[in-house]
Design a protein around this motif. Structure first.
Motif, mmCIF file in Angstrom:
data_model
loop_
_atom_site.group_PDB
_atom_site.id
_atom_site.type_symbol
_atom_site.label_atom_id
_atom_site.label_comp_id
_atom_site.label_asym_id
_atom_site.label_seq_id
_atom_site.Cartn_x
_atom_site.Cartn_y
_atom_site.Cartn_z
ATOM 1 N N TRP A 61 0.871 -1.281 -0.081
ATOM 2 C CA TRP A 61 0.069 0.082 0.132
ATOM 3 C C TRP A 61 0.828 1.441 0.036
ATOM 4 C CZ3 TRP A 61 -0.502 3.948 3.556
ATOM 5 C CH2 TRP A 61 -1.703 4.832 3.444
ATOM 6 N N LYS A 62 1.922 1.328 0.786
ATOM 7 C CA LYS A 62 2.895 2.374 0.793
ATOM 8 C C LYS A 62 3.260 2.540 -0.715
ATOM 9 C CE LYS A 62 3.687 2.460 5.825
ATOM 10 N NZ LYS A 62 4.671 2.243 6.698
ATOM 11 N N TYR A 63 3.830 1.326 -1.148
ATOM 12 C CA TYR A 63 4.462 1.504 -2.419
ATOM 13 C C TYR A 63 3.535 2.159 -3.528
ATOM 14 C CZ TYR A 63 6.781 0.023 -6.829
ATOM 15 O OH TYR A 63 7.400 -0.057 -8.001
ATOM 16 N N GLU A 64 2.252 1.558 -3.517
ATOM 17 C CA GLU A 64 1.310 2.193 -4.440
ATOM 18 C C GLU A 64 0.911 3.621 -4.293
ATOM 19 O OE1 GLU A 64 -0.020 0.846 -7.260
ATOM 20 O OE2 GLU A 64 1.719 -0.705 -6.913
ATOM 21 N N THR A 65 1.006 3.919 -2.945
ATOM 22 C CA THR A 65 0.402 5.498 -2.585
ATOM 23 C C THR A 65 1.406 6.477 -2.659
ATOM 24 O OG1 THR A 65 0.246 4.980 -0.244
ATOM 25 C CG2 THR A 65 -1.632 4.476 -1.888
ATOM 26 N N ARG A 66 2.745 6.112 -2.704
ATOM 27 C CA ARG A 66 3.779 7.232 -2.573
ATOM 28 C C ARG A 66 3.850 7.990 -3.553
ATOM 29 N NH1 ARG A 66 7.645 2.863 -3.520
ATOM 30 N NH2 ARG A 66 8.717 3.498 -5.291
ATOM 31 N N PRO A 67 4.460 9.342 -3.534
ATOM 32 C CA PRO A 67 4.458 10.065 -4.717
ATOM 33 C C PRO A 67 5.898 9.663 -5.567
ATOM 34 C CG PRO A 67 5.033 11.335 -2.519
ATOM 35 C CD PRO A 67 4.537 9.850 -2.421
ATOM 36 N N THR A 68 5.659 9.859 -6.785
ATOM 37 C CA THR A 68 6.626 9.524 -7.563
ATOM 38 C C THR A 68 7.600 10.810 -7.584
ATOM 39 O OG1 THR A 68 5.406 10.356 -9.580
ATOM 40 C CG2 THR A 68 5.349 7.897 -9.234
ATOM 41 N N CYS A 69 8.719 10.438 -7.618
ATOM 42 C CA CYS A 69 9.750 11.535 -7.644
ATOM 43 C C CYS A 69 10.827 11.172 -8.713
ATOM 44 C CB CYS A 69 10.694 11.286 -6.377
ATOM 45 S SG CYS A 69 11.691 12.649 -5.896
ATOM 46 N N ASP A 70 10.871 12.194 -9.693
ATOM 47 C CA ASP A 70 11.356 12.245 -11.060
ATOM 48 C C ASP A 70 12.590 13.015 -10.617
ATOM 49 O OD1 ASP A 70 9.780 10.449 -12.386
ATOM 50 O OD2 ASP A 70 8.579 12.242 -13.177
ATOM 51 N N ALA A 71 13.555 13.018 -11.432
ATOM 52 C CA ALA A 71 15.013 13.941 -11.039
ATOM 53 C C ALA A 71 14.683 15.270 -11.385
ATOM 54 C CB ALA A 71 15.993 13.584 -12.264
ATOM 55 N N PRO A 76 16.467 18.025 -3.457
ATOM 56 C CA PRO A 76 17.354 16.825 -3.178
ATOM 57 C C PRO A 76 16.728 16.210 -2.170
ATOM 58 C CG PRO A 76 18.676 18.982 -3.974
ATOM 59 C CD PRO A 76 17.323 19.081 -3.976
ATOM 60 N N SER A 77 16.231 17.103 -1.032
ATOM 61 C CA SER A 77 15.654 16.294 0.342
ATOM 62 C C SER A 77 14.625 15.409 -0.134
ATOM 63 C CB SER A 77 15.329 17.610 1.135
ATOM 64 O OG SER A 77 14.270 18.241 0.757
ATOM 65 N N GLN A 83 14.304 7.735 -1.608
ATOM 66 C CA GLN A 83 15.365 6.805 -1.584
ATOM 67 C C GLN A 83 15.279 5.992 -0.344
ATOM 68 O OE1 GLN A 83 18.928 8.519 -2.847
ATOM 69 N NE2 GLN A 83 18.602 8.581 -5.135
ATOM 70 N N LYS A 84 15.248 6.720 0.946
ATOM 71 C CA LYS A 84 15.346 6.054 2.377
ATOM 72 C C LYS A 84 13.991 5.111 2.453
ATOM 73 C CE LYS A 84 17.875 9.258 4.930
ATOM 74 N NZ LYS A 84 17.830 10.307 6.141
ATOM 75 N N SER A 85 12.885 5.531 1.721
ATOM 76 C CA SER A 85 11.669 5.046 1.986
ATOM 77 C C SER A 85 11.752 3.627 1.020
ATOM 78 C CB SER A 85 10.396 6.073 1.295
ATOM 79 O OG SER A 85 9.299 5.157 1.241
ATOM 80 N N ILE A 86 12.077 3.657 -0.008
ATOM 81 C CA ILE A 86 12.552 2.430 -0.763
ATOM 82 C C ILE A 86 13.618 1.499 -0.123
ATOM 83 C CG2 ILE A 86 13.571 1.661 -3.093
ATOM 84 C CD1 ILE A 86 12.603 3.868 -4.260
#
Length: 130
Positions: A61-71, A76-77, A83-86
């Motif tokens: 569920w956390k994987y599906e609902t987390r916001p995507t972060c493109d470069a 940076p934060s 990355q820490k969440s992954i």
């Protein structure tokens, strides 16, 4: 949520210690008591299976609902937090897999040790007859 992971970690650790003590050669004097303790703890440890499934669904569920972060769209934060969440999700998935595998191994090894004890008793009875 951190308490759930601590409980799962301690459970996996207890399973690993019991598995080691059951398989280490030379502990024949302690083996009967250890087998009895392990057999009595297998049923309560069965609660690890639905608990792990619940935690696995939580990770999904956390994987599906987390916001995507493109470069380009992240600071940076935010990128570091992503990355820490992954990494935490991967670590927790490994802990779930370890707990389930250790439970299965503990169950299998305990059953094998009990069968070996029964066969040894049968051999002793056959030797005493002759």
């Amino acid at each position: 949520m951190a308490l759930e992971w601590v409980v799962l970690g301690y459970t996996a650790g207890a399973e690993a210690i019991m598995l080691l003590l059951l398989t280490v050669p030379g502990l024949d004097g302690l083996r009967k008591g250890l087998i009895a303790v392990t057999r009595n703890l297998l049923k309560p440890f069965m609660s690890v299976v639905p608990f792990c499934l619940f935690l696995l669904m939580d990770i999904y569920w956390k994987y599906e609902t987390r916001p995507t972060c493109d470069a380009d769209s992240c600071t940076p934060s935010e990128s570091l937090r992503h990355q820490k969440s992954i990494m935490k999700s991967q670590r927790n998935a490994l802990l779930i897999a370890a707990a389930l595998i250790l439970y299965w191994l503990l169950y299998s090894v305990t059953n094998l040790v009990v069968k070996i004890e029964q066969l040894n008793q049968r051999v002793e009875r056959l030797k005493n007859r002759d």
